[in-house]
Design an enzyme around this catalytic site. Structure first.
Site, PDB file in Angstrom:
ATOM      1  N   GLY A  11      57.208 -13.028  37.318  1.00  0.00           N
ATOM      2  CA  GLY A  11      58.667 -12.889  37.391  1.00  0.00           C
ATOM      3  C   GLY A  11      59.070 -12.411  38.781  1.00  0.00           C
ATOM      4  O   GLY A  11      60.067 -11.706  38.957  1.00  0.00           O
ATOM      5  N   ILE A  16      63.926  -7.424  39.009  1.00  0.00           N
ATOM      6  CA  ILE A  16      62.961  -6.318  39.138  1.00  0.00           C
ATOM      7  C   ILE A  16      61.964  -6.651  40.245  1.00  0.00           C
ATOM      8  O   ILE A  16      61.640  -5.797  41.074  1.00  0.00           O
ATOM      9  CB  ILE A  16      62.247  -6.038  37.797  1.00  0.00           C
ATOM     10  CG1 ILE A  16      63.262  -5.527  36.768  1.00  0.00           C
ATOM     11  CG2 ILE A  16      61.115  -5.026  37.981  1.00  0.00           C
ATOM     12  CD1 ILE A  16      62.712  -5.294  35.372  1.00  0.00           C
ATOM     13  N   GLN A 114      49.179 -15.790  29.271  1.00  0.00           N
ATOM     14  CA  GLN A 114      48.842 -14.897  30.379  1.00  0.00           C
ATOM     15  C   GLN A 114      47.635 -14.019  30.027  1.00  0.00           C
ATOM     16  O   GLN A 114      46.786 -13.748  30.885  1.00  0.00           O
ATOM     17  CB  GLN A 114      50.060 -14.069  30.785  1.00  0.00           C
ATOM     18  CG  GLN A 114      51.156 -14.989  31.360  1.00  0.00           C
ATOM     19  CD  GLN A 114      52.317 -14.252  31.997  1.00  0.00           C
ATOM     20  OE1 GLN A 114      52.387 -13.032  31.985  1.00  0.00           O
ATOM     21  NE2 GLN A 114      53.250 -15.021  32.558  1.00  0.00           N
ATOM     22  N   GLY A 132      57.956  -6.803  30.997  1.00  0.00           N
ATOM     23  CA  GLY A 132      58.824  -7.774  30.315  1.00  0.00           C
ATOM     24  C   GLY A 132      58.969  -7.443  28.838  1.00  0.00           C
ATOM     25  O   GLY A 132      57.991  -7.131  28.165  1.00  0.00           O
ATOM     26  N   ASN A 133      60.173  -7.505  28.349  1.00  0.00           N
ATOM     27  CA  ASN A 133      60.451  -7.115  26.960  1.00  0.00           C
ATOM     28  C   ASN A 133      60.218  -8.232  25.954  1.00  0.00           C
ATOM     29  O   ASN A 133      60.377  -9.391  26.306  1.00  0.00           O
ATOM     30  CB  ASN A 133      61.899  -6.637  26.854  1.00  0.00           C
ATOM     31  CG  ASN A 133      62.021  -5.201  27.313  1.00  0.00           C
ATOM     32  OD1 ASN A 133      61.170  -4.385  27.028  1.00  0.00           O
ATOM     33  ND2 ASN A 133      63.088  -4.911  28.045  1.00  0.00           N
ATOM     34  N   ASP A 161      61.726   5.174  30.368  1.00  0.00           N
ATOM     35  CA  ASP A 161      62.266   6.079  29.343  1.00  0.00           C
ATOM     36  C   ASP A 161      61.897   7.529  29.677  1.00  0.00           C
ATOM     37  O   ASP A 161      62.720   8.439  29.542  1.00  0.00           O
ATOM     38  CB  ASP A 161      61.703   5.695  27.968  1.00  0.00           C
ATOM     39  CG  ASP A 161      61.895   4.214  27.692  1.00  0.00           C
ATOM     40  OD1 ASP A 161      63.009   3.823  27.342  1.00  0.00           O
ATOM     41  OD2 ASP A 161      60.930   3.442  27.873  1.00  0.00           O
ATOM     42  N   HIS A 189      59.150   0.975  23.623  1.00  0.00           N
ATOM     43  CA  HIS A 189      60.213   0.897  24.628  1.00  0.00           C
ATOM     44  C   HIS A 189      61.397   0.175  23.991  1.00  0.00           C
ATOM     45  O   HIS A 189      61.541  -1.036  24.083  1.00  0.00           O
ATOM     46  CB  HIS A 189      59.762   0.150  25.888  1.00  0.00           C
ATOM     47  CG  HIS A 189      60.935  -0.191  26.777  1.00  0.00           C
ATOM     48  ND1 HIS A 189      61.667   0.777  27.432  1.00  0.00           N
ATOM     49  CD2 HIS A 189      61.523  -1.369  27.073  1.00  0.00           C
ATOM     50  CE1 HIS A 189      62.654   0.191  28.100  1.00  0.00           C
ATOM     51  NE2 HIS A 189      62.587  -1.107  27.892  1.00  0.00           N
TER      52      HIS A 189
HETATM   53  P1  NAX Z   1      65.178 -11.572  35.643  1.00  0.00           P
HETATM   54  O1  NAX Z   1      65.675 -12.574  34.660  1.00  0.00           O
HETATM   55  O2  NAX Z   1      66.011 -11.211  36.822  1.00  0.00           O
HETATM   56  O3  NAX Z   1      63.773 -12.060  36.200  1.00  0.00           O
HETATM   57  C1  NAX Z   1      62.750 -12.500  35.378  1.00  0.00           C
HETATM   58  C2  NAX Z   1      61.969 -13.548  36.166  1.00  0.00           C
HETATM   59  O4  NAX Z   1      60.823 -13.882  35.400  1.00  0.00           O
HETATM   60  C3  NAX Z   1      62.752 -14.834  36.406  1.00  0.00           C
HETATM   61  O5  NAX Z   1      62.733 -15.139  37.786  1.00  0.00           O
HETATM   62  C4  NAX Z   1      61.983 -15.867  35.573  1.00  0.00           C
HETATM   63  O6  NAX Z   1      61.962 -17.145  36.179  1.00  0.00           O
HETATM   64  C5  NAX Z   1      60.603 -15.251  35.537  1.00  0.00           C
HETATM   65  N1  NAX Z   1      59.770 -15.696  34.421  1.00  0.00           N
HETATM   66  C6  NAX Z   1      60.154 -15.977  33.150  1.00  0.00           C
HETATM   67  N2  NAX Z   1      59.110 -16.398  32.435  1.00  0.00           N
HETATM   68  C7  NAX Z   1      58.039 -16.356  33.247  1.00  0.00           C
HETATM   69  C8  NAX Z   1      56.686 -16.698  33.080  1.00  0.00           C
HETATM   70  N3  NAX Z   1      56.222 -17.173  31.919  1.00  0.00           N
HETATM   71  N4  NAX Z   1      55.836 -16.544  34.130  1.00  0.00           N
HETATM   72  C9  NAX Z   1      56.305 -16.107  35.315  1.00  0.00           C
HETATM   73  N5  NAX Z   1      57.589 -15.789  35.540  1.00  0.00           N
HETATM   74  C10 NAX Z   1      58.447 -15.910  34.515  1.00  0.00           C
HETATM   75  O7  NAX Z   1      64.806 -10.286  34.777  1.00  0.00           O
HETATM   76  P2  NAX Z   1      64.527  -8.799  35.283  1.00  0.00           P
HETATM   77  O8  NAX Z   1      65.794  -8.054  35.315  1.00  0.00           O
HETATM   78  O9  NAX Z   1      63.684  -8.838  36.492  1.00  0.00           O
HETATM   79  O10 NAX Z   1      63.711  -8.219  34.038  1.00  0.00           O
HETATM   80  C11 NAX Z   1      62.424  -8.672  33.730  1.00  0.00           C
HETATM   81  C12 NAX Z   1      61.967  -8.150  32.376  1.00  0.00           C
HETATM   82  O11 NAX Z   1      61.876  -6.736  32.383  1.00  0.00           O
HETATM   83  C13 NAX Z   1      62.906  -8.502  31.229  1.00  0.00           C
HETATM   84  O12 NAX Z   1      62.114  -8.947  30.131  1.00  0.00           O
HETATM   85  C14 NAX Z   1      63.549  -7.180  30.903  1.00  0.00           C
HETATM   86  O13 NAX Z   1      63.976  -7.128  29.565  1.00  0.00           O
HETATM   87  C15 NAX Z   1      62.424  -6.230  31.173  1.00  0.00           C
HETATM   88  N6  NAX Z   1      62.753  -4.815  31.362  1.00  0.00           N
HETATM   89  C16 NAX Z   1      61.874  -3.894  30.887  1.00  0.00           C
HETATM   90  C17 NAX Z   1      62.052  -2.537  31.070  1.00  0.00           C
HETATM   91  C18 NAX Z   1      61.048  -1.545  30.559  1.00  0.00           C
HETATM   92  O14 NAX Z   1      61.308  -0.341  30.679  1.00  0.00           O
HETATM   93  N7  NAX Z   1      59.908  -1.930  29.987  1.00  0.00           N
HETATM   94  C19 NAX Z   1      63.270  -2.019  31.727  1.00  0.00           C
HETATM   95  C20 NAX Z   1      63.957  -3.019  32.569  1.00  0.00           C
HETATM   96  C21 NAX Z   1      63.979  -4.425  32.047  1.00  0.00           C
HETATM   97  O15 NAX Z   1      65.038  -4.559  31.146  1.00  0.00           O
END
Ligand code: NAX
Length: 327
Positions: A11, A16, A114, A132-133, A161, A189
């Site tokens: 990602g 992020i 993965q 990733g969530n 958190d 989370h």
């Molecule tokens: P974005 O949508 O800005 O970026 C995600 C990126 O991942 C995109 O560029 C997309 O093309 C890419 N992607 C999707 N599937 C993929 C795959 N199979 N292989 C490689 N790349 C892939 O999201 P962003 O704000 O960066 O958040 C990323 C993830 O973090 C989300 O799932 C979000 O819910 C999660 N979070 C988790 C947190 C935690 O505390 N555990 C907090 C923050 C965030 O909400």
């Protein structure tokens, strides 16, 4: 000087990723003496790959002395080759009309692929952090898909958190986060996580005595920490990114470099501690040393805490059951 280590980030062109990569390359994650090679994964989609190239151009333009190499990938089998660290940030967000089970299965597909790729090509000592969530369940899926790697190599991010809870406690007690120790967050989370300051101290004093307000704990503190992600979206129009990247840096740095006896929170596969069934990817208080984490054991779990732990555990078990047929 040290030999470069390989750091895979998925990602990498997302929000992020944009807040994370520059800090990894500047040495904030693994130390100012540790060169890194970034192995960046994005979906093969042309737009995503182009955006990734743009981020890499900016990384080049920083001329980071510790950035020993950089690669763009569209396939986890090449992105994870020999990687020492893997930050799995990319995930499938919930789209309009998407139900929870659709979200779980879309992510199960990503994290099985993965996990399998890590199993085949990563370093045998790879340290994996899933951001990733749904982070805990995605980490669980990746772990289950990588049977030749030690289970303990797979972790989920609860550190955001944990850091959110630290700041709320500091504000409530009029103290500084740097002086607070022994705080933790149990469980998933998600808004069900249980942030627990019962053992926390600030400059040696018990936080519980300083606050002495169970009503605040149950009705203000826990909902504030639990719903902080939603509050950020409401205020910013976008989900947490810099704070999430910061938490990922904290998690990996502490795992790799040690906490000197201090407690931090990591989502890790349970070995049965505190009655959490084996393999459940659960937030626990841990200390780390020599690249290994260890659960802080023997803490008393009172009735209120047990009730909260049961709620977050039940949610995790339902998520796990929801993907069981896909593993
Ligand atoms: P974005 O949508 O800005 O970026 C995600 C990126 O991942 C995109 O560029 C997309 O093309 C890419 N992607 C999707 N599937 C993929 C795959 N199979 N292989 C490689 N790349 C892939 O999201 P962003 O704000 O960066 O958040 C990323 C993830 O973090 C989300 O799932 C979000 O819910 C999660 N979070 C988790 C947190 C935690 O505390 N555990 C907090 C923050 C965030 O909400």
């Amino acid at each position: 000087s040290k030999k470069p280590v390989r750091v895979a980030v998925t990602g990498a062109a997302g929000q992020i990723g944009y807040a994370l990569l520059f800090r990894i390359a500047s040495g904030e994650m693994l130390g100012k003496d540790q060169p890194v090679i970034l192995q960046l994964l994005e979906i093969p989609d042309e737009k995503a790959q182009k955006a990734l190239k743009g981020v890499m151009m900016e990384l080049e333009d920083c001329a980071f002395p510790l950035l020993a190499g950089m690669e763009a990938h569209g396939d986890p089998m090449t992105a994870f080759k020999d990687t020492d660290y893997a930050l799995l940030v990319g995930a499938r967000p919930r789209g309009p009309g998407m139900e929870r089970k659709d979200l779980l299965s879309a992510n199960a597909a990503i994290f099985t692929a993965q996990g399998k790729a890590l199993d085949k090509v990563a370093s045998r000592n790879v340290k994996v952090l899933v951001v990733g969530n749904p982070a805990n369940t995605n980490a669980y899926i990746a772990m289950k898909s990588a049977p030749s790697l030690p289970r303990k190599n797979f972790t989920a991010m609860l550190r955001l958190d944990h850091n959110r809870a630290l700041s709320q406690v500091a504000a409530k007690t009029g103290t500084q986060v740097k002086d607070i120790e022994k705080l933790t967050v149990w469980g998933n989370h998600s808004p069900t996580m249980y942030a627990d300051y019962r053992f926390a101290t600030v400059n040696g004093k018990a936080v519980k005595d300083l606050i002495n307000d169970q009503e605040w704990n149950a009705n203000t503190f826990l909902p504030t920490v639990g719903k902080r992600g939603a509050a950020i979206i409401e205020a910013r129009g976008l989900s947490s990114a810099a704070s999430a990247a910061n938490a990922a840096i904290d998690h990996m740095r502490d795992w790799a470099l040690g906490t000197n006896g201090k407690w931090v929170t990591m989502g890790i596969p349970s070995d049965g501690q505190y009655g959490i069934p084996k393999d459940t990817m659960f937030g626990f208080p841990v200390t780390t040393q020599n690249g290994e984490y260890k659960v802080v054991e023997g803490l008393e779990i009172d009735a209120f805490s047990q009730e909260r732990i049961n709620i977050t555990l039940k949610e995790l078990q339902e998520e796990q059951q929801g993907v069981a047929h896909l593993l």
